[in-house]
Design a protein around this motif. Structure first.
Motif, PDB file in Angstrom:
ATOM      1  N   HIS A  34       0.399  -3.476   0.787  1.00 18.39           N
ATOM      2  CA  HIS A  34       0.054  -4.642  -0.121  1.00 18.39           C
ATOM      3  C   HIS A  34       1.567  -5.617   0.626  1.00 18.39           C
ATOM      4  CE1 HIS A  34      -1.976  -3.533  -3.963  1.00 18.39           C
ATOM      5  NE2 HIS A  34      -1.834  -2.405  -3.616  1.00 18.39           N
TER       6      HIS A  34
ATOM      7  N   HIS B 194      -7.894   0.931  -5.999  1.00 19.25           N
ATOM      8  CA  HIS B 194      -7.085   1.990  -6.580  1.00 19.25           C
ATOM      9  C   HIS B 194      -8.306   2.970  -7.152  1.00 19.25           C
ATOM     10  CE1 HIS B 194      -4.939  -1.531  -5.497  1.00 19.25           C
ATOM     11  NE2 HIS B 194      -3.493  -1.022  -5.490  1.00 19.25           N
TER      12      HIS B 194
ATOM     13  N   HIS C 143      -5.771   6.330  -3.235  1.00 17.35           N
ATOM     14  CA  HIS C 143      -5.305   6.931  -4.019  1.00 17.35           C
ATOM     15  C   HIS C 143      -5.801   8.170  -4.961  1.00 17.35           C
ATOM     16  CE1 HIS C 143      -1.864   4.780  -4.066  1.00 17.35           C
ATOM     17  NE2 HIS C 143      -2.331   3.336  -4.708  1.00 17.35           N
TER      18      HIS C 143
ATOM     19  N   HIS D 167      -3.696   1.170   3.556  1.00 13.74           N
ATOM     20  CA  HIS D 167      -3.956   0.612   2.691  1.00 13.74           C
ATOM     21  C   HIS D 167      -2.081   0.003   2.614  1.00 13.74           C
ATOM     22  CE1 HIS D 167      -4.278  -0.693  -1.886  1.00 13.74           C
ATOM     23  NE2 HIS D 167      -3.445  -0.029  -1.619  1.00 13.74           N
TER      24      HIS D 167
ATOM     25  N   ASP E 108       0.964   2.090   1.602  1.00 15.01           N
ATOM     26  CA  ASP E 108       1.113   1.433  -0.880  1.00 15.01           C
ATOM     27  C   ASP E 108       2.473  -0.196  -0.356  1.00 15.01           C
ATOM     28  OD1 ASP E 108       0.034  -0.092  -2.888  1.00 15.01           O
ATOM     29  OD2 ASP E 108       0.095   2.007  -3.692  1.00 15.01           O
TER      30      ASP E 108
HETATM   31 ZN   LIG Z   1      -1.894  -0.649  -3.258  1.00 12.94          ZN
END
Ligand SMILES: [Zn+2]
Length: 407
Positions: free
Chosen positions: A76, A220, A278, A74, A335
């Motif tokens: 971005h 998420h 998460h 995961h 993340d």
């Molecule tokens: Zn994220």
């Protein structure tokens, strides 16, 4: 058998790589003093325990643990320019609002930062990334990188009347990624940011894709306490978050259930992999609910932990021992650099070890390698030292700190 692979190739060693180490983690377990043999292209030719002097001829020895390239389930990438832009411990609604306020940056700055982050991830031993995309900003870099990407094109929109427009925007982004990388799917952002109507459109598009390997979904999940509160009671910080964005929640009726139990039925895509990311505020009842739905639809659930980001935003970790005790599939993610100081899966393992020093290193390494590869649908190529795979080679210390990428 190992030696036979070198026959007829002249100098042998020049045609491939032989590595030994204190330990080799093969994707499943630690093998003390084993020997790894790869061809010149990095493809695994064999792994042998207790190699003899003949096997060891020409091998390079490393102090530490050699393991397959790490998997970041995961990220971005397109938010890399926001490194250090948002202060720590704001809580998720505050964090999300700041990210929205920071959306307009010069393209060159965005591109330069994400290129740097991609290179750094490779150096950090990361072989593949599950990457969330809201724009095509990362598309060009992903066509010239050593990292294998699975792109999750996110749909966002909580107003029911905007479902078609929001879906069509994301679909256009998805089409551009899909043309160059079929490992790209349309996914929902989070329970609190996707309307039931938008969920229905995402579900429809995923179910229509041919082959279960295309149905890899990420969402998420339960990243903050206000997310559950918003669904259970219709109160809390998300009400202010939407008010500040000028969104009229007049239509909204809280379900009285947790966020996950409310939206998961909208995501019932048979034969899919669903990555729940998460899970910081997920409890036993939510877990049981998710496992039950997964069983009835033949869905493979992966719980992706991003401890670095959880500590950055909420200063709290998910209930890792509950997940471990339930025997579910776990994987690790970084993340984005907006919510983490670095994009390093070895660093994520450190965060977990710090909170749970007794956790088995084999277990943790399996989350960082083979389990992550399976979550992203890359297990035929990556995640373990099995013949024919090309997983990369990374050197870690016995404390699971990154030493360096070897191959
Ligand atoms: Zn994220």
């Amino acid at each position: 058998m190992i030696e036979s692979n070198n026959q007829g190739k002249g100098a042998g060693l020049g045609q491939g790589f032989k590595y030994t180490a204190d330990y080799i983690f093969d994707g499943y377990r630690l093998r003390k003093g084993a020997l790894l043999h790869l061809n010149a292209a990095g493809e695994v030719l064999g792994l042998i325990d207790s190699p003899d002097a003949h096997n060891l001829k020409g091998a390079t020895h490393f102090a530490g643990i050699l393991c397959p390239g790490l998997i970041n389930a995961h990220c971005h990438l397109e938010l890399s320019h926001l490194k250090g832009a948002i202060e720590k411990k704001t809580g998720l609604p505050g964090f999300a609002q700041k990210v929205m306020g920071l959306r307009s940056f010069p393209k060159e700055e965005i591109t330069a930062a994400l290129e740097l982050a991609d290179n750094k991830m490779w150096e950090n031993g990361i072989q593949a990334v599950g990457d969330i995309c809201n724009t095509t900003d990362s598309l060009a870099k992903k066509q010239q990188t050593k990292i294998l990407y699975r792109n999750f094109i996110e749909c966002l929109g909580f107003l029911p009347e905007q479902a078609a427009a929001r879906f069509n925007y994301a679909y256009k982004v998805w089409e551009q990624f899909y043309q160059v990388n079929p490992a790209s799917s349309l996914v929902p952002h989070a329970p609190y940011s996707v309307s039931a109507q938008l969920f229905a459109k995402i579900n429809q598009s995923l179910s229509a894709l041919p082959g279960p390997e295309k149905r890899i979904i990420s969402m998420h999940n339960q990243e903050s306490a206000p997310e559950n509160e918003f669904f259970r009671t219709g109160r809390g910080e998300f009400i202010d978050f939407y008010k500040n964005m000028g969104i009229d929640l007049g239509f909204y009726k809280p379900s009285g259930k947790s966020s996950l139990q409310t939206v998961l039925p909208y995501l019932g895509v048979a034969d899919s992999n669903l990555l729940l990311v998460h899970n910081t505020f997920m409890d036993k009842a939510d877990l049981a609910f998710a496992l039950n739905q997964a069983k009835s639809l033949n869905m493979q659930l992966y719980f992706v932990l991003c401890p670095g980001a959880n500590l950055y935003i909420e200063n709290r970790l998910p209930d890792i021992l509950m997940l471990l005790g339930a025997g579910v599939n776990l994987a690790l993610g970084t993340d984005s650099l907006a919510s983490n100081d670095q994009l390093s899966i070895a660093r994520e393992m450190q965060h977990i070890l710090q909170a749970h020093p007794a956790l088995s290193k084999e277990t943790l390494l399996s989350w960082a390698t083979l389990s992550g590869a399976r979550a992203l649908g890359f297990e035929k190529l990556l995640g373990s030292f099995e013949n024919g795979k090309n997983p990369g080679v990374v050197l870690l210390s016995e404390e699971l700190d990154l030493i360096k990428r070897i191959l």
